[in-house]
Write a protein that holds these residues in place. Structure first.
Motif, PDB file in Angstrom:
ATOM      1  N   LYS A  56      -9.840   6.084 -17.190  1.00 46.35           N
ATOM      2  CA  LYS A  56      -9.656   4.646 -17.108  1.00 46.35           C
ATOM      3  C   LYS A  56      -8.182   4.253 -17.205  1.00 46.35           C
ATOM      4  O   LYS A  56      -7.702   3.399 -16.447  1.00 46.35           O
ATOM      5  CB  LYS A  56     -10.464   3.981 -18.216  1.00 46.35           C
ATOM      6  N   ASP A  57      -7.442   4.871 -18.137  1.00 46.97           N
ATOM      7  CA  ASP A  57      -6.014   4.565 -18.284  1.00 46.97           C
ATOM      8  C   ASP A  57      -5.234   4.914 -17.020  1.00 46.97           C
ATOM      9  O   ASP A  57      -4.375   4.146 -16.576  1.00 46.97           O
ATOM     10  CB  ASP A  57      -5.421   5.342 -19.472  1.00 46.97           C
ATOM     11  N   GLU A  58      -5.552   6.081 -16.443  1.00 51.07           N
ATOM     12  CA  GLU A  58      -4.877   6.525 -15.219  1.00 51.07           C
ATOM     13  C   GLU A  58      -5.229   5.593 -14.053  1.00 51.07           C
ATOM     14  O   GLU A  58      -4.374   5.242 -13.244  1.00 51.07           O
ATOM     15  CB  GLU A  58      -5.290   7.971 -14.898  1.00 51.07           C
ATOM     16  N   TYR A  59      -6.502   5.183 -13.967  1.00 48.30           N
ATOM     17  CA  TYR A  59      -6.936   4.258 -12.916  1.00 48.30           C
ATOM     18  C   TYR A  59      -6.185   2.942 -13.021  1.00 48.30           C
ATOM     19  O   TYR A  59      -5.732   2.393 -12.019  1.00 48.30           O
ATOM     20  CB  TYR A  59      -8.448   4.028 -13.008  1.00 48.30           C
ATOM     21  N   LYS A  60      -6.045   2.406 -14.208  1.00 46.31           N
ATOM     22  CA  LYS A  60      -5.342   1.147 -14.428  1.00 46.31           C
ATOM     23  C   LYS A  60      -3.883   1.266 -13.992  1.00 46.31           C
ATOM     24  O   LYS A  60      -3.351   0.386 -13.314  1.00 46.31           O
ATOM     25  CB  LYS A  60      -5.440   0.768 -15.915  1.00 46.31           C
ATOM     26  N   ARG A  61      -3.234   2.374 -14.365  1.00 50.33           N
ATOM     27  CA  ARG A  61      -1.843   2.594 -14.001  1.00 50.33           C
ATOM     28  C   ARG A  61      -1.689   2.692 -12.475  1.00 50.33           C
ATOM     29  O   ARG A  61      -0.811   2.059 -11.885  1.00 50.33           O
ATOM     30  CB  ARG A  61      -1.320   3.874 -14.665  1.00 50.33           C
ATOM     31  N   LEU A  62      -2.578   3.444 -11.830  1.00 52.11           N
ATOM     32  CA  LEU A  62      -2.517   3.583 -10.367  1.00 52.11           C
ATOM     33  C   LEU A  62      -2.814   2.262  -9.658  1.00 52.11           C
ATOM     34  O   LEU A  62      -2.191   1.929  -8.655  1.00 52.11           O
ATOM     35  CB  LEU A  62      -3.504   4.659  -9.905  1.00 52.11           C
ATOM     36  N   SER A  63      -3.733   1.504 -10.190  1.00 52.13           N
ATOM     37  CA  SER A  63      -4.066   0.200  -9.623  1.00 52.13           C
ATOM     38  C   SER A  63      -2.875  -0.753  -9.710  1.00 52.13           C
ATOM     39  O   SER A  63      -2.575  -1.476  -8.762  1.00 52.13           O
ATOM     40  CB  SER A  63      -5.277  -0.383 -10.342  1.00 52.13           C
ATOM     41  N   ASP A  64      -2.196  -0.744 -10.860  1.00 50.68           N
ATOM     42  CA  ASP A  64      -1.012  -1.589 -11.020  1.00 50.68           C
ATOM     43  C   ASP A  64       0.101  -1.157 -10.057  1.00 50.68           C
ATOM     44  O   ASP A  64       0.781  -2.004  -9.456  1.00 50.68           O
ATOM     45  CB  ASP A  64      -0.507  -1.547 -12.463  1.00 50.68           C
ATOM     46  N   ASN A  65       0.294   0.158  -9.905  1.00 55.80           N
ATOM     47  CA  ASN A  65       1.302   0.662  -8.963  1.00 55.80           C
ATOM     48  C   ASN A  65       0.976   0.243  -7.529  1.00 55.80           C
ATOM     49  O   ASN A  65       1.860  -0.139  -6.764  1.00 55.80           O
ATOM     50  CB  ASN A  65       1.401   2.187  -9.031  1.00 55.80           C
ATOM     51  N   LEU A  66      -0.305   0.317  -7.173  1.00 57.17           N
ATOM     52  CA  LEU A  66      -0.723  -0.072  -5.834  1.00 57.17           C
ATOM     53  C   LEU A  66      -0.458  -1.560  -5.593  1.00 57.17           C
ATOM     54  O   LEU A  66       0.047  -1.948  -4.527  1.00 57.17           O
ATOM     55  CB  LEU A  66      -2.204   0.237  -5.622  1.00 57.17           C
ATOM     56  N   SER A  67      -0.763  -2.380  -6.568  1.00 55.99           N
ATOM     57  CA  SER A  67      -0.501  -3.822  -6.435  1.00 55.99           C
ATOM     58  C   SER A  67       0.992  -4.085  -6.267  1.00 55.99           C
ATOM     59  O   SER A  67       1.398  -4.917  -5.444  1.00 55.99           O
ATOM     60  CB  SER A  67      -1.020  -4.581  -7.657  1.00 55.99           C
ATOM     61  N   ALA A  68       1.816  -3.401  -7.041  1.00 53.73           N
ATOM     62  CA  ALA A  68       3.267  -3.567  -6.937  1.00 53.73           C
ATOM     63  C   ALA A  68       3.767  -3.125  -5.557  1.00 53.73           C
ATOM     64  O   ALA A  68       4.614  -3.787  -4.949  1.00 53.73           O
ATOM     65  CB  ALA A  68       3.972  -2.778  -8.036  1.00 53.73           C
ATOM     66  N   LEU A  69       3.237  -2.010  -5.056  1.00 56.15           N
ATOM     67  CA  LEU A  69       3.635  -1.528  -3.731  1.00 56.15           C
ATOM     68  C   LEU A  69       3.208  -2.499  -2.629  1.00 56.15           C
ATOM     69  O   LEU A  69       3.948  -2.733  -1.675  1.00 56.15           O
ATOM     70  CB  LEU A  69       3.046  -0.141  -3.468  1.00 56.15           C
ATOM     71  N   LYS A  70       2.002  -3.076  -2.763  1.00 50.48           N
ATOM     72  CA  LYS A  70       1.546  -4.058  -1.770  1.00 50.48           C
ATOM     73  C   LYS A  70       2.454  -5.277  -1.764  1.00 50.48           C
ATOM     74  O   LYS A  70       2.816  -5.791  -0.701  1.00 50.48           O
ATOM     75  CB  LYS A  70       0.109  -4.479  -2.057  1.00 50.48           C
ATOM     76  N   THR A  71       2.830  -5.753  -2.953  1.00 54.61           N
ATOM     77  CA  THR A  71       3.717  -6.908  -3.056  1.00 54.61           C
ATOM     78  C   THR A  71       5.075  -6.593  -2.433  1.00 54.61           C
ATOM     79  O   THR A  71       5.630  -7.391  -1.674  1.00 54.61           O
ATOM     80  CB  THR A  71       3.880  -7.326  -4.529  1.00 54.61           C
ATOM     81  N   GLU A  72       5.602  -5.413  -2.760  1.00 51.90           N
ATOM     82  CA  GLU A  72       6.901  -4.999  -2.211  1.00 51.90           C
ATOM     83  C   GLU A  72       6.825  -4.860  -0.686  1.00 51.90           C
ATOM     84  O   GLU A  72       7.732  -5.282   0.035  1.00 51.90           O
ATOM     85  CB  GLU A  72       7.317  -3.672  -2.844  1.00 51.90           C
ATOM     86  N   HIS A  73       5.727  -4.295  -0.199  1.00 52.26           N
ATOM     87  CA  HIS A  73       5.541  -4.129   1.247  1.00 52.26           C
ATOM     88  C   HIS A  73       5.491  -5.485   1.932  1.00 52.26           C
ATOM     89  O   HIS A  73       6.091  -5.681   3.000  1.00 52.26           O
ATOM     90  CB  HIS A  73       4.257  -3.346   1.521  1.00 52.26           C
ATOM     91  N   LYS A  74       4.788  -6.444   1.352  1.00 55.66           N
ATOM     92  CA  LYS A  74       4.694  -7.787   1.928  1.00 55.66           C
ATOM     93  C   LYS A  74       6.074  -8.443   1.975  1.00 55.66           C
ATOM     94  O   LYS A  74       6.446  -9.056   2.979  1.00 55.66           O
ATOM     95  CB  LYS A  74       3.725  -8.643   1.128  1.00 55.66           C
ATOM     96  N   LYS A  75       6.866  -8.299   0.902  1.00 57.30           N
ATOM     97  CA  LYS A  75       8.212  -8.867   0.887  1.00 57.30           C
ATOM     98  C   LYS A  75       9.083  -8.244   1.982  1.00 57.30           C
ATOM     99  O   LYS A  75       9.806  -8.942   2.696  1.00 57.30           O
ATOM    100  CB  LYS A  75       8.870  -8.657  -0.474  1.00 57.30           C
ATOM    101  N   LYS A  76       8.998  -6.911   2.111  1.00 63.26           N
ATOM    102  CA  LYS A  76       9.803  -6.230   3.133  1.00 63.26           C
ATOM    103  C   LYS A  76       9.350  -6.615   4.536  1.00 63.26           C
ATOM    104  O   LYS A  76      10.179  -6.804   5.430  1.00 63.26           O
ATOM    105  CB  LYS A  76       9.727  -4.717   2.954  1.00 63.26           C
ATOM    106  N   ALA A  77       8.044  -6.750   4.732  1.00 60.57           N
ATOM    107  CA  ALA A  77       7.531  -7.148   6.048  1.00 60.57           C
ATOM    108  C   ALA A  77       8.002  -8.560   6.386  1.00 60.57           C
ATOM    109  O   ALA A  77       8.413  -8.831   7.523  1.00 60.57           O
ATOM    110  CB  ALA A  77       6.007  -7.065   6.075  1.00 60.57           C
ATOM    111  N   ASP A  78       7.963  -9.469   5.415  1.00 60.18           N
ATOM    112  CA  ASP A  78       8.444 -10.834   5.648  1.00 60.18           C
ATOM    113  C   ASP A  78       9.932 -10.838   5.956  1.00 60.18           C
ATOM    114  O   ASP A  78      10.396 -11.556   6.845  1.00 60.18           O
ATOM    115  CB  ASP A  78       8.162 -11.727   4.432  1.00 60.18           C
ATOM    116  N   TYR A  79      10.694 -10.021   5.205  1.00 57.31           N
ATOM    117  CA  TYR A  79      12.137  -9.929   5.434  1.00 57.31           C
ATOM    118  C   TYR A  79      12.420  -9.400   6.845  1.00 57.31           C
ATOM    119  O   TYR A  79      13.269  -9.937   7.562  1.00 57.31           O
ATOM    120  CB  TYR A  79      12.775  -9.013   4.385  1.00 57.31           C
ATOM    121  N   LEU A  80      11.700  -8.351   7.265  1.00 56.12           N
ATOM    122  CA  LEU A  80      11.918  -7.782   8.601  1.00 56.12           C
ATOM    123  C   LEU A  80      11.515  -8.766   9.699  1.00 56.12           C
ATOM    124  O   LEU A  80      12.202  -8.872  10.715  1.00 56.12           O
ATOM    125  CB  LEU A  80      11.132  -6.477   8.751  1.00 56.12           C
ATOM    126  N   ARG A  81      10.432  -9.492   9.484  1.00 62.74           N
ATOM    127  CA  ARG A  81      10.005 -10.487  10.466  1.00 62.74           C
ATOM    128  C   ARG A  81      11.073 -11.577  10.604  1.00 62.74           C
ATOM    129  O   ARG A  81      11.436 -11.969  11.712  1.00 62.74           O
ATOM    130  CB  ARG A  81       8.673 -11.102  10.033  1.00 62.74           C
TER     131      ARG A  81
END
Length: 169
Positions: free
Chosen positions: A31-56
């Motif tokens: 459960k602890d590992e799942y929570k950590r990976l889930s948080d990392n995934l959310s952060a990566l999605k947010t970062e990806h969206k920011k970079k995609a908006d910047y590139l657009r």
């Protein structure tokens, strides 16, 4: 009751418990590992969206800059052509007297240039050639074979007049 507590109640040997834990780790994420990976995934999605908006946005900005540069080049070429057609003796001098802010490009044509050139030609005619004539678009029609080819040079005056009167249209 947790899984560890449930396994302890079964009173299994330590070796068997270790095998069960190893099998669970291979199949499932704690459960602890799942929570950590889930948080990392959310952060990566947010970062990806920011970079995609910047590139657009960067792509749109570059496209707008290219469009502006292209329109400016077209405007410059059209002004040069208009100066040549107006008969300017020195394009640089005449160009320096034009108010470039009032000259705009609309559907591939300059707006505001003709009136400035007309006014400048009236106020400073010495900057322009006296008469500039451009013949464009004239194409003579093909000769017709309907009328007979007759040489009036071989006729007398009265015969030529009679022939022309008869064949007048």
């Amino acid at each position: 009751m947790t899984l560890t507590e449930q396994l302890s109640e079964l009173a299994l040997p330590q070796e068997k418990l270790k095998q069960i834990y190893d099998a669970l780790k291979a199949e499932y994420v704690p459960k602890d590992e799942y929570k950590r990976l889930s948080d990392n995934l959310s952060a990566l999605k947010t970062e990806h969206k920011k970079k995609a908006d910047y590139l657009r946005q960067a792509k749109e900005d570059a496209l707008n800059r290219q469009k502006t540069l292209y329109e400016q080049q077209i405007k410059e070429h059209l002004i040069e052509l208009a100066l040549k057609e107006a008969g300017a003796k020195n394009n640089e001098i005449v160009r320096s007297l034009l108010d470039m802010e009032k000259i705009t490009l609309n559907e591939g044509k300059t707006v505001g240039l003709t009136s400035q050139l007309t006014q400048l030609r009236k106020n400073a005619p010495f900057l322009f050639e006296d008469s500039v004539i451009f013949l464009t678009g004239y194409r003579p029609e093909a000769s017709s074979d309907i009328l007979p080819k007759v040489s009036v040079g071989d006729m007398t005056y009265s015969e030529a007049v009679a022939y022309l009167e008869k064949n007048r249209q």
